[in-house]
Scaffold this motif. Structure first.
Motif, PDB file in Angstrom:
ATOM      1  N   VAL A  77       0.868  -1.180   0.000  1.00  0.00           N
ATOM      2  CA  VAL A  77       0.000   0.000   0.000  1.00  0.00           C
ATOM      3  C   VAL A  77       0.902   1.226   0.000  1.00  0.00           C
ATOM      4  N   ASN A  87      -0.663   4.213  -9.302  1.00  0.00           N
ATOM      5  CA  ASN A  87      -0.497   2.843  -8.821  1.00  0.00           C
ATOM      6  C   ASN A  87       0.836   2.226  -9.249  1.00  0.00           C
ATOM      7  N   ALA A 112       3.161   1.002  -6.295  1.00  0.00           N
ATOM      8  CA  ALA A 112       2.711  -0.226  -5.635  1.00  0.00           C
ATOM      9  C   ALA A 112       2.861  -1.429  -6.554  1.00  0.00           C
ATOM     10  N   SER A 135      -2.983  -4.892  -3.318  1.00  0.00           N
ATOM     11  CA  SER A 135      -2.051  -3.875  -3.822  1.00  0.00           C
ATOM     12  C   SER A 135      -2.847  -2.611  -4.076  1.00  0.00           C
ATOM     13  N   MET A 136      -2.483  -1.541  -3.386  1.00  0.00           N
ATOM     14  CA  MET A 136      -3.296  -0.329  -3.437  1.00  0.00           C
ATOM     15  C   MET A 136      -2.439   0.918  -3.524  1.00  0.00           C
ATOM     16  N   VAL A 172      -2.779   4.870  -2.624  1.00  0.00           N
ATOM     17  CA  VAL A 172      -3.590   5.810  -1.858  1.00  0.00           C
ATOM     18  C   VAL A 172      -3.240   7.223  -2.305  1.00  0.00           C
ATOM     19  N   ALA A 228      -1.752   5.599   3.744  1.00  0.00           N
ATOM     20  CA  ALA A 228      -1.376   4.274   3.242  1.00  0.00           C
ATOM     21  C   ALA A 228      -0.949   3.360   4.391  1.00  0.00           C
ATOM     22  N   ALA A 256      -2.935   0.031   5.548  1.00  0.00           N
ATOM     23  CA  ALA A 256      -2.238  -1.260   5.654  1.00  0.00           C
ATOM     24  C   ALA A 256      -2.488  -1.893   7.020  1.00  0.00           C
ATOM     25  N   ALA A 297       4.217  -0.591   3.401  1.00  0.00           N
ATOM     26  CA  ALA A 297       3.352   0.587   3.300  1.00  0.00           C
ATOM     27  C   ALA A 297       4.123   1.870   3.534  1.00  0.00           C
TER      28      ALA A 297
END
Length: 418
Positions: free
Chosen positions: A113, A150, A153, A166-167, A169, A179, A183, A197
């Protein structure tokens, strides 16, 4: 795989373990170099004047003093824009610091994240120029994949074989802290055992810098750029943009205990809010930031009197510093030692919460609060104990990281000493 041992007794019920740290910034490459810089130097060394900023009112920023060519091969660099490259290097350091071997972990139980505010703006600038000058056939087919927020990540996932959630933020300057908080929620929900994170940013963009100049948020102290970023100083006149990445390895306490991991700190509380006020300015009453901090403390079960240190957002903008400091005084009183490390790293935008969380963990671990560099004369309207001149040893078991961002985004994290 190296083993680290520590006691896991007495952890708060909602705590997650911080087992690894990774950091790259204008203050240094790697956690040891960065920590040495923020605790021992009185003046930043990473301020540069990139050619692409020539002619702007603010033509300087903080840059990582490394072209990364020795750490990433040609193929890796071609498939990642710089902010993603910084994230990958910080992630590698954090995972190694945690004593983890990606070849041996269960990749589907590892989350990534990463907060980011601007994506690959330098790439967009360059490709826009190509479109105008050479036509659409010369635009890179990689633009859609590499431009997005993204990318950091996704790149870390590919590099380490992390196949869990998988993000990316995006909450402007609160992105990195949000983030880390998100997480923590993933770990508590049982969606993963390990989470990498934090935040990553590289926004050396003429377009962005021109826009920020128009907001009058940037310092114009061009005669001495290294002294331009002066959080909480009576003569401050705005922030200076920086680049970098700061990532934490977080683990469920049970998972860390089972593998005998070294615990560097525990993340015990997270709060988030929005001012719902203005596109850029924070609400003058600071109640949104206060809500985030009080929520984080309540979730952690930590009283205000137990907080010994705050790594503040501290951007060096006149109003924001005053608003944040007044909020900290209302919530925490006068006892915490407050610092802003942005004078050494620059304001790294979406990466700031990640980078500064690393410093917060290190302050807890070393029982040492970094000074606020470039602070010569404290603004009399700053009602908190700001550490200046030199690092200050102290005894404290809890520390707070606050982040305030454009659009009214606020985040607060509470860390406890391991």
């Amino acid at each position: 795989m190296p083993e680290h041992h520590t006691s896991h007794q007495g952890a708060p019920p909602y705590a997650v373990a911080v087992t690894g740290l990774g950091l790259i910034s204008a203050a240094g490459v790697g956690v040891p170099d960065c920590w040495s810089a923020v605790t021992q130097r009185t003046r930043p060394t990473g301020v540069r004047r990139p050619e692409l900023l020539t002619g702007l009112p603010t033509d300087f920023m903080y840059l990582v003093d490394d072209d990364l060519s020795g750490a990433l091969d040609v193929t890796e660099r071609r498939l990642m824009e710089r902010f993603a490259q910084l994230a990958v290097l910080a992630a590698r350091e954090a995972v190694g610091d945690a004593g983890l071997d990606p070849a041996q972990w269960e990749g589907q139980r590892v989350a990534v994240v990463i907060g980011n505010a601007n994506g690959a703006l330098p790439l967009y600038d360059a490709q826009h120029a190509t479109l105008l000058e050479r036509g659409h056939l010369r635009v890179s087919p990689m633009l859609p994949a590499l431009f997005n927020s993204n990318c950091a990540a996704a790149s870390v996932c590919r590099d380490l074989g992390a196949r869990g959630p998988s993000m990316a933020v995006t909450s402007t300057c609160a992105s990195g802290a949000d983030a880390i908080g998100l997480a923590r929620q993933l770990l508590r929900a049982g969606m993963c055992d390990i989470a990498i994170a934090g935040g990553a940013e590289s926004a050396c963009s003429r377009m962005l810098m021109a826009g920020l100049c128009k907001t009058r948020a940037l310092s114009t102290h061009r005669q001495d750029p290294a002294a331009a970023c002066r959080p909480f100083d009576a003569a401050r006149d705005g922030f200076v943009v920086g680049e970098g990445a700061g990532l934490l390895v977080l683990e469920r306490s049970e998972h860390a205990a089972a593998r005998g991991a070294r615990i560097r700190a525990r993340l015990v509380g997270y709060g988030s809010s929005n001012d719902a006020f203005a596109p850029v300015a924070a609400h003058p009453d600071g109640l949104g930031a206060e809500q985030a901090l009080r929520s984080a403390l309540a979730e952690a079960g930590v009283a205000a009197s137990e907080v010994g240190h705050v790594n503040a957002h501290g951007t060096a903008t006149v109003m924001n510093d005053q608003i944040e400091a007044a909020m900290l005084r209302r919530v925490l009183g006068e006892q915490p030692l407050v610092t802003s490390t942005k004078a050494m790293t620059g304001h790294t935008l979406g990466a700031a919460g990640g980078i500064e969380s690393v410093f917060t963990v290190l302050a807890l671990e070393h029982q040492l609060v970094p000074p606020t560099a470039n602070l010569g004369s404290l603004d009399p309207d700053i009602p908190v104990d700001v550490v200046a001149k030199e690092a200050r040893p102290a005894r404290f078991d809890h520390a707070v990281k606050t982040s305030l961002g454009f659009g009214g985004h606020n985040a607060a994290l509470v860390f406890a000493r391991a």
